[in-house]
Design an enzyme around this catalytic site. Structure first.
Site, mmCIF file in Angstrom:
data_model
loop_
_atom_site.group_PDB
_atom_site.id
_atom_site.type_symbol
_atom_site.label_atom_id
_atom_site.label_comp_id
_atom_site.label_asym_id
_atom_site.label_seq_id
_atom_site.Cartn_x
_atom_site.Cartn_y
_atom_site.Cartn_z
ATOM 1 N N LYS A 6 0.829 -1.214 0.000
ATOM 2 C CA LYS A 6 0.000 0.000 0.000
ATOM 3 C C LYS A 6 0.866 1.267 0.000
ATOM 4 O O LYS A 6 0.591 2.232 -0.735
ATOM 5 C CB LYS A 6 -0.919 -0.029 1.227
ATOM 6 N N LYS A 47 0.727 11.582 5.889
ATOM 7 C CA LYS A 47 1.024 10.448 6.785
ATOM 8 C C LYS A 47 1.565 9.259 5.990
ATOM 9 O O LYS A 47 2.561 8.631 6.367
ATOM 10 C CB LYS A 47 -0.254 10.074 7.548
HETATM 11 P P1 NAD Z 1 -11.574 9.437 8.128
HETATM 12 O O1 NAD Z 1 -10.893 10.466 8.958
HETATM 13 O O2 NAD Z 1 -12.610 9.834 7.143
HETATM 14 O O3 NAD Z 1 -12.259 8.344 9.096
HETATM 15 C C1 NAD Z 1 -11.693 7.891 10.296
HETATM 16 C C2 NAD Z 1 -12.828 7.575 11.254
HETATM 17 O O4 NAD Z 1 -12.265 7.031 12.444
HETATM 18 C C3 NAD Z 1 -13.638 8.814 11.667
HETATM 19 O O5 NAD Z 1 -15.009 8.577 11.443
HETATM 20 C C4 NAD Z 1 -13.313 8.978 13.162
HETATM 21 O O6 NAD Z 1 -14.396 9.491 13.899
HETATM 22 C C5 NAD Z 1 -12.992 7.551 13.542
HETATM 23 N N1 NAD Z 1 -12.155 7.438 14.726
HETATM 24 C C6 NAD Z 1 -10.981 8.074 14.986
HETATM 25 N N2 NAD Z 1 -10.507 7.689 16.185
HETATM 26 C C7 NAD Z 1 -11.394 6.809 16.690
HETATM 27 C C8 NAD Z 1 -11.470 6.073 17.906
HETATM 28 N N3 NAD Z 1 -10.525 6.185 18.841
HETATM 29 N N4 NAD Z 1 -12.530 5.258 18.097
HETATM 30 C C9 NAD Z 1 -13.502 5.158 17.165
HETATM 31 N N5 NAD Z 1 -13.502 5.830 15.994
HETATM 32 C C10 NAD Z 1 -12.445 6.653 15.760
HETATM 33 O O7 NAD Z 1 -10.403 8.614 7.432
HETATM 34 P P2 NAD Z 1 -10.509 7.752 6.081
HETATM 35 O O8 NAD Z 1 -10.290 8.630 4.923
HETATM 36 O O9 NAD Z 1 -11.708 6.877 6.161
HETATM 37 O O10 NAD Z 1 -9.174 6.868 6.237
HETATM 38 C C11 NAD Z 1 -9.093 5.785 7.142
HETATM 39 C C12 NAD Z 1 -7.844 4.994 6.818
HETATM 40 O O11 NAD Z 1 -7.950 4.480 5.485
HETATM 41 C C13 NAD Z 1 -6.563 5.839 6.854
HETATM 42 O O12 NAD Z 1 -5.514 5.076 7.372
HETATM 43 C C14 NAD Z 1 -6.326 6.193 5.408
HETATM 44 O O13 NAD Z 1 -4.966 6.452 5.134
HETATM 45 C C15 NAD Z 1 -6.840 4.941 4.718
HETATM 46 N N6 NAD Z 1 -7.323 5.128 3.333
HETATM 47 C C16 NAD Z 1 -8.110 6.189 2.998
HETATM 48 C C17 NAD Z 1 -8.568 6.313 1.687
HETATM 49 C C18 NAD Z 1 -9.439 7.466 1.246
HETATM 50 O O14 NAD Z 1 -9.643 7.628 0.037
HETATM 51 N N7 NAD Z 1 -9.991 8.264 2.164
HETATM 52 C C19 NAD Z 1 -8.222 5.344 0.730
HETATM 53 C C20 NAD Z 1 -7.452 4.256 1.110
HETATM 54 C C21 NAD Z 1 -7.002 4.155 2.429
#
Ligand code: NAD
Length: 299
Positions: A170, A238
């Site tokens: 990734k 990140k």
């Molecule tokens: P985001 O910030 O939209 O979602 C994260 C969620 O986690 C939020 O809803 C937040 O409230 C929740 N959260 C945070 N701390 C928490 C806790 N202690 N307990 C419960 N809930 C908690 O992030 P995202 O864009 O969905 O990304 C999530 C992961 O996926 C990241 O590692 C990111 O790098 C990866 N990712 C994102 C994408 C993208 O297009 N957004 C694509 C591939 C991978």
């Protein structure tokens, strides 16, 4: 298998809803009540805490922003490790550091919990359509037993090898994508600064050798002046940091990665960390005092 799903954001929300739609029993948790409700409305059960979500689940999944968030939820005193039963499979779907995953897996193993790293690729649209790629490192039999769950929210599901290898795949993918995006921002700005019509320039590049998924993303944001977050600069920053750390561990020189990381750092210094990653373009626009994209559209 009963699933506990923690982290229902841009990616976790649609992934979790697809698991529920796939007919699995799912307990969900997020700090956002609205995100929890969106899953409860279609049949998920609100766990109310990490502890309740992990307890009783056969498979616990997390999709959280930063490695430190994953570490706290997985290993914290009220976390998964303290509440999941022996025999549970824990899968982190976040983009995380391979060494962090190995640390978590080591501690989980002492409680007879098997850990897999399963980062995903395909963006929010792919998460909604269940067409994302899932790259999974770790125990193959645990991977095989989770296949029905993986198939409910992903399309290309690959066992990448030992624990941490999903994260390696990734991070490599994302580093290549972000280098592409930054090259696209630099090229578009150069062309427009030299007087090119950005619409004409885009028509050329998207049909020529400069085309890529990263290029098209930046060009779309530029022309539509739409930098609304689907994947934020903060998360991309990140991911780049994790790729640089991996290179540090391996003593490998990286030339382009650190430059792109710095461009992202500049975007963050201008309060663009919460915008879409394509906002790296704004670093170049600020330097030139000129916007790429149709005149009259500002953002
Ligand atoms: P985001 O910030 O939209 O979602 C994260 C969620 O986690 C939020 O809803 C937040 O409230 C929740 N959260 C945070 N701390 C928490 C806790 N202690 N307990 C419960 N809930 C908690 O992030 P995202 O864009 O969905 O990304 C999530 C992961 O996926 C990241 O590692 C990111 O790098 C990866 N990712 C994102 C994408 C993208 O297009 N957004 C694509 C591939 C991978």
């Amino acid at each position: 298998m009963k699933v506990g799903f923690i982290g229902l954001g841009h990616m976790g929300g649609p992934m979790c809803r697809n698991i529920i739609k796939g007919g699995h029993e799912v307990v969900v948790h997020d700090l956002s009540e609205a995100a929890v409700q969106a899953c409860v409305e279609i049949g998920g059960v609100a766990g109310g805490s990490v502890a309740n979500t992990a307890a009783g689940a056969d498979v616990v999944m997390t999709s959280l922003p930063m490695p430190k968030d994953v570490e706290a939820v997985a290993l914290g005193p009220d976390g998964i490790i303290a509440n999941a039963k022996a025999g549970t499979i824990y899968i982190d779907l976040s983009t995380n550091s391979p060494s962090m995953m190995k640390k978590i897996a080591g501690e989980m193993a002492a409680k007879d919990i098997t850990t897999l790293d399963g980062p995903v690729s395909g963006g929010v649209v792919g998460a909604e359509k269940a067409t994302i790629a899932i790259m999974v490192g770790g125990d193959k039999s645990a991977f095989d037993s989770c296949m029905p769950i993986f198939e409910s929210f992903g399309k290309t599901i690959v066992h990448t090898g030992e624990l941490g290898s999903g994260c390696v795949a990734k991070l490599v993918n994302n580093m290549i994508a972000f280098v592409n995006m930054t090259a696209a921002a630099e090229g578009l700005m150069l062309g427009v600064a030299a007087g090119m019509d950005p619409v004409v320039l885009n028509e050329i590049v998207r049909n020529a050798s400069g085309n890529s998924m990263g290029y098209r993303g930046v060009a779309k944001s530029a022309l539509e002046r739409d930098f609304a977050p689907a994947f934020t600069v903060d998360l991309a920053y990140k991911d780049m940091r994790l790729a640089l750390e991996l290179a540090d561990e391996l003593d490998m020189p990286l030339f382009l990665g650190p430059q792109v990381h710095s461009v992202m750092r500049m975007a963050r210094s201008k309060d663009q960390g919460g915008e879409n990653v394509t906002a790296v373009l704004k670093v170049y626009e600020a330097a030139m005092g000129q916007q790429v994209g149709p005149a009259g559209k500002n953002s």
